[in-house]
Structure formats: structure tokens, C-alpha cells
Design a protein around this motif. Structure first.
Motif, PDB file in Angstrom:
ATOM      1  N   PRO A 108     -62.340 -43.371  21.550  1.00 15.65           N
ATOM      2  CA  PRO A 108     -60.949 -42.994  21.266  1.00 15.65           C
ATOM      3  C   PRO A 108     -60.694 -41.517  21.531  1.00 15.65           C
ATOM      4  N   GLU A 109     -59.491 -41.240  21.974  1.00 21.09           N
ATOM      5  CA  GLU A 109     -59.148 -39.863  22.366  1.00 21.09           C
ATOM      6  C   GLU A 109     -59.362 -38.880  21.227  1.00 21.09           C
ATOM      7  N   GLU A 110     -59.022 -39.297  20.024  1.00 22.68           N
ATOM      8  CA  GLU A 110     -59.234 -38.457  18.850  1.00 22.68           C
ATOM      9  C   GLU A 110     -60.111 -39.218  17.862  1.00 22.68           C
ATOM     10  N   VAL A 111     -61.142 -38.570  17.382  1.00 27.37           N
ATOM     11  CA  VAL A 111     -62.050 -39.191  16.427  1.00 27.37           C
ATOM     12  C   VAL A 111     -62.310 -38.226  15.277  1.00 27.37           C
ATOM     13  N   HIS A 128     -62.560 -33.067  12.768  1.00 27.65           N
ATOM     14  CA  HIS A 128     -61.798 -33.652  13.880  1.00 27.65           C
ATOM     15  C   HIS A 128     -62.498 -33.307  15.189  1.00 27.65           C
ATOM     16  N   ALA A 129     -62.509 -34.270  16.118  1.00 30.18           N
ATOM     17  CA  ALA A 129     -63.158 -34.049  17.412  1.00 30.18           C
ATOM     18  C   ALA A 129     -62.424 -34.836  18.492  1.00 30.18           C
ATOM     19  N   ASP A 130     -62.643 -34.403  19.730  1.00 29.21           N
ATOM     20  CA  ASP A 130     -62.095 -35.109  20.889  1.00 29.21           C
ATOM     21  C   ASP A 130     -63.165 -36.043  21.433  1.00 29.21           C
ATOM     22  N   GLY A 131     -62.786 -37.324  21.616  1.00 27.03           N
ATOM     23  CA  GLY A 131     -63.746 -38.320  22.056  1.00 27.03           C
ATOM     24  C   GLY A 131     -64.097 -38.215  23.519  1.00 27.03           C
ATOM     25  N   LEU A 137     -70.974 -40.373  10.368  1.00 22.16           N
ATOM     26  CA  LEU A 137     -70.254 -41.571  10.797  1.00 22.16           C
ATOM     27  C   LEU A 137     -69.060 -41.134  11.648  1.00 22.16           C
ATOM     28  N   VAL A 138     -69.054 -41.571  12.915  1.00 22.50           N
ATOM     29  CA  VAL A 138     -67.957 -41.243  13.837  1.00 22.50           C
ATOM     30  C   VAL A 138     -66.973 -42.408  13.822  1.00 22.50           C
ATOM     31  N   MET A 139     -65.689 -42.098  13.548  1.00 14.99           N
ATOM     32  CA  MET A 139     -64.653 -43.126  13.443  1.00 14.99           C
ATOM     33  C   MET A 139     -63.405 -42.680  14.193  1.00 14.99           C
ATOM     34  N   SER A 140     -62.524 -43.635  14.438  1.00 17.62           N
ATOM     35  CA  SER A 140     -61.249 -43.314  15.078  1.00 17.62           C
ATOM     36  C   SER A 140     -60.395 -42.486  14.117  1.00 17.62           C
ATOM     37  N   ASN A 176     -65.533 -32.098  22.295  1.00 20.36           N
ATOM     38  CA  ASN A 176     -65.701 -30.900  21.475  1.00 20.36           C
ATOM     39  C   ASN A 176     -65.343 -31.231  20.031  1.00 20.36           C
ATOM     40  N   ILE A 177     -65.775 -30.388  19.123  1.00 17.87           N
ATOM     41  CA  ILE A 177     -65.497 -30.533  17.693  1.00 17.87           C
ATOM     42  C   ILE A 177     -64.520 -29.424  17.316  1.00 17.87           C
ATOM     43  N   ASN A 178     -63.371 -29.825  16.760  1.00 14.17           N
ATOM     44  CA  ASN A 178     -62.277 -28.878  16.573  1.00 14.17           C
ATOM     45  C   ASN A 178     -62.277 -28.190  15.213  1.00 14.17           C
ATOM     46  N   GLY A 179     -62.830 -28.823  14.204  1.00 13.89           N
ATOM     47  CA  GLY A 179     -62.857 -28.167  12.901  1.00 13.89           C
ATOM     48  C   GLY A 179     -62.719 -29.153  11.766  1.00 13.89           C
TER      49      GLY A 179
END
Length: 377
Positions: free
Chosen positions: A207-210, A195-198, A280-283, A180-183
Motif C-alpha cells: 500500500p502507498e501509505e503504511v 508512518h511510512a511510504d510503501g 507489525l507493518v499495516m495499511s 522511507n519512514i516519515n516519523g
């Protein structure tokens, strides 16, 4: 008896001829249809007017053109329009008062967003010149509104999420790359970070948080930044000022390549997970949805400040010698403090030392770091 039989035979023949003529009329009407040029079957009739003098009153005489149902009627003349009255009291459609009232009524046909009022109880009269000016203004406003709407739909000025970007983000969630995408956690001139959950990518855990770094698809913020990419030999053949979206994608791709180089040199920086067009999705550098503070905002002791300074100098050296890169925008805003060490971010503008402005950018980075140290940050 012979006379009676002859009369009866004549009557029957006359009736038969009338029925034939009726059928002939129907055939003639069907044959001519609505054509302006008609063909008459008159010569094939059996009963002639002088022979049909005793016809009943309810039957229509063929030669009686006044009641002929098969004769095209003359068009009814309608009274001329555009004026009223007679003689000296004639009022034409060009009358100033009449035109004025008509123009006022025609304002109801303007677009709904144009407020013209109701004018109840008022005898408003608009001249042709005023009405035409209002009409032209209405059309101009409609075109301007359409252009603004299209620009808003195809840009990312508002939080960098236009419909296309939102669709890309939804696809990542649907594909399982993100849970999900948190905001939004950061907004800059060139990008917005979410911020999102991987989840997982190609059966490999993410990664758990991306974070999702979404580059804004308008070039308003990039007007003075062309020199960072147009002279970079890695992208010089693909750079085009004529296609803003492709230029922004090059920025995202450039940051991905620069981060990959830095990761190989074991420089603390975000790890690239996925690149999708201008996203771009990153840790995530932080913990439990709380991002690591920028060096500008971090509360550091004097010892930590010295440690941070020496780490920054070492990282600049690694960037130049091992990664063959110059950050080109190094400052306390692009350095994070996390787990007792500094992390470098925002390297989309980084260039190689062989870049025409590479040494100029390096000198500016050194000056920024020295200035920050003197200010005690």
C-alpha cells in the motif's frame, strides 16, 4: 741462536694459549648463559696464573675476581623505602599526614565521570577510611551506570526505537518493502506507530501509505496484561515470563492473527503487510500522511454519532459470531472514524470467547460502549 729460537717458540706458544683461553671463556659464557648454576672450564685452560705473571696490564687476570667480567656481580643493595629521616625523626609510610596526601593524589585515578576537583592551593588529606568509602562508591556508580546503559540499549522505552529495532527498520527500507519512514504519528503505553511510504514485497506492491506498529520491548507496560495471552490456547505453549522479547513478539503475532480473521469477515480494520519480530507493518487508515481521528476526537454530527453507535454494535456482533473474538479493550480510543464509518484497531489483546476471562472482557466492552453513548461521544 738456539736459545733465541726457544724463546721465540715459547712466546708464540704462550700467545696461542692465551687465544685458546679467550675462546674458552667465550664458550663458557655462552654455555652457562643466565643460569644460576654455572659450569667452569677452568681445568681446560692452558695459561695458569703463575705462568702468566708477565701479562699486560690491559688484560684481565682470570683469578682476579675483583675485575672478572664473567663473574656474576652481587646485586646492588638499595636503601630501604617507606620511611624518611633518622633516629627519632623517622617518618614511615603509615604516617597519617603522608597517607592523607597520598590518598588525595590517588583520587585522580577515579573514573572520569567522578568529579573530584583539582584542589589547587589546598593541602587535602584523606584518611584511609574516607578514601576507601569514596573508592567503593566510585566502583558502585560505574557498575550502576553500566547497567543503565545496557538497559537503555536493549529496551524501547524511548520512542520504542532501540538499536535492534532501528536495524530492523533500516533493513525493511533497504529491502524495498518501505520507500522511507516519515516519523512517529502515535505513542501509546504498549507501542509506537510510525508512518511510512510503501514499496514492494515479493514483487507485489505494498500500500502507498503504511504504518509500522513497534511494540515496546520492555514489560513495564505489560505487567498486568499477561492474562490476555497466557491463557490463550493459541499461544499457551509458547508463553514464557522468563523471556520478555519473546512475549512481545507473541503480542505482535497475536495482533496479526486477529487482524487476519477480521479482514476475512470484512470488518473495517488495518490490513497486515508484514510481521518482523516485534514490528507489525499495516495499511494506513487516513490520507496524505494525516491519520484518521479517533472516535474520541472526531467532530461528528448527531446523525453520524448514531451511525457510529450502530456500526460499533454490528462490529462487536461480527467479531463474536464470525471471528470468534472479543476485542477486550474496546473504547473510543481504539476506534477510528474514516470515510464515514468506524474502523477497529489495537486488537493485540483480543481473545476468543472460550478464554477463561472472555465473557468478562465482553461485558466490559459492552459497558464501555454504553458509557460512551451516554456521554454523547
Amino acid at each position: 741462536i738456539f736459545t733465541f729460537d726457544l724463546m721465540l717458540a715459547q712466546m708464540l706458544q704462550m700467545q696461542f694459549d692465551r687465544e685458546f683461553d679467550n675462546q674458552l671463556r667465550r664458550e663458557e659464557k655462552k654455555f652457562n648463559g643466565d643460569s644460576k648454576v654455572s659450569i667452569s672450564f677452568e681445568n681446560y685452560r692452558k695459561v695458569h696464573p703463575y705462568e702468566d705473571s708477565d701479562s699486560s696490564e690491559d688484560e684481565v687476570d682470570w683469578q682476579d675476581t675483583r675485575h672478572d667480567p664473567y663473574r656474576a656481580e652481587k646485586p646492588q643493595t638499595t636503601p630501604r623505602k617507606g620511611f624518611t629521616g633518622k633516629g627519632k625523626n623517622i617518618t614511615t609510610k603509615h604516617d597519617e599526614v603522608t597517607c592523607g596526601r597520598k590518598n588525595t593524589a590517588r583520587m585522580d585515578n577515579f573514573a572520569p565521570e567522578i568529579h573530584v576537583g583539582d584542589g589547587l592551593g589546598m593541602d587535602l588529606k584523606l584518611s584511609n577510611q574516607v578514601f576507601n568509602s569514596l573508592k567503593q562508591h566510585c566502583y558502585s556508580e560505574q557498575r550502576r551506570s553500566a547497567r543503565l546503559h545496557e538497559k537503555k540499549e536493549h529496551s524501547t522505552a524511548e520512542q520504542a526505537v532501540d538499536p535492534r529495532t532501528r536495524l530492523l527498520m533500516y533493513k525493511m527500507v533497504n529491502a524495498g518493502v518501505l520507500e522511507n519512514i516519515n516519523g512517529c504519528i502515535s505513542t501509546g503505553k504498549e507501542s509506537v506507530v510510525f508512518h511510512a511510504d510503501g514499496g514492494s514485497l515479493d514483487e507485489q506492491p505494498v500500500p502507498e501509505e503504511v504504518v509500522l506498529k513497534v511494540f515496546k520491548t520492555t514489560l513495564n507496560e505489560f505487567k498486568n496484561r499477561d492474562r490476555y495471552i497466557k491463557d490463550d490456547y493459541r499461544f499457551i505453549d509458547r508463553f514464557s515470563k522468563l523471556n520478555p522479547r519473546k512475549v512481545i513478539r507473541l503480542w505482535a503475532e497475536k495482533e496479526m492473527h486477529n487482524l487476519s480473521r477480521m479482514k476475512k469477515a470484512e470488518i473495517p480494520c488495518p490490513e497486515v503487510v508484514l510481521l518482523k519480530k516485534h514490528i507489525l507493518v499495516m495499511s494506513f487508515i487516513g490520507k496524505d500522511h494525516v491519520p484518521a481521528p479517533k472516535l474520541k476526537d472526531a467532530m461528528l454530527s448527531s446523525e453520524d454519532m448514531k451511525t457510529a453507535y450502530h456500526q460499533v454494535l454490528h462490529l462487536m456482533q461480527q467479531l463474536y459470531q464470525e471471528c470468534h473474538l472479543v476485542h477486550a479493550d474496546l473504547s473510543e480510543y481504539n476506534i477510528l472514524w474514516h470515510q464515514g464509518k468506524v474502523w477497529l484497531i489495537d486488537v493485540s489483546q483480543s481473545v476468543e470467547p472460550t478464554h477463561p476471562h472472555g465473557l468478562e472482557f465482553l461485558f466490559r466492552d459492552c459497558r464501555n460502549v454504553s458509557t460512551v453513548t451516554q456521554l454523547g461521544v
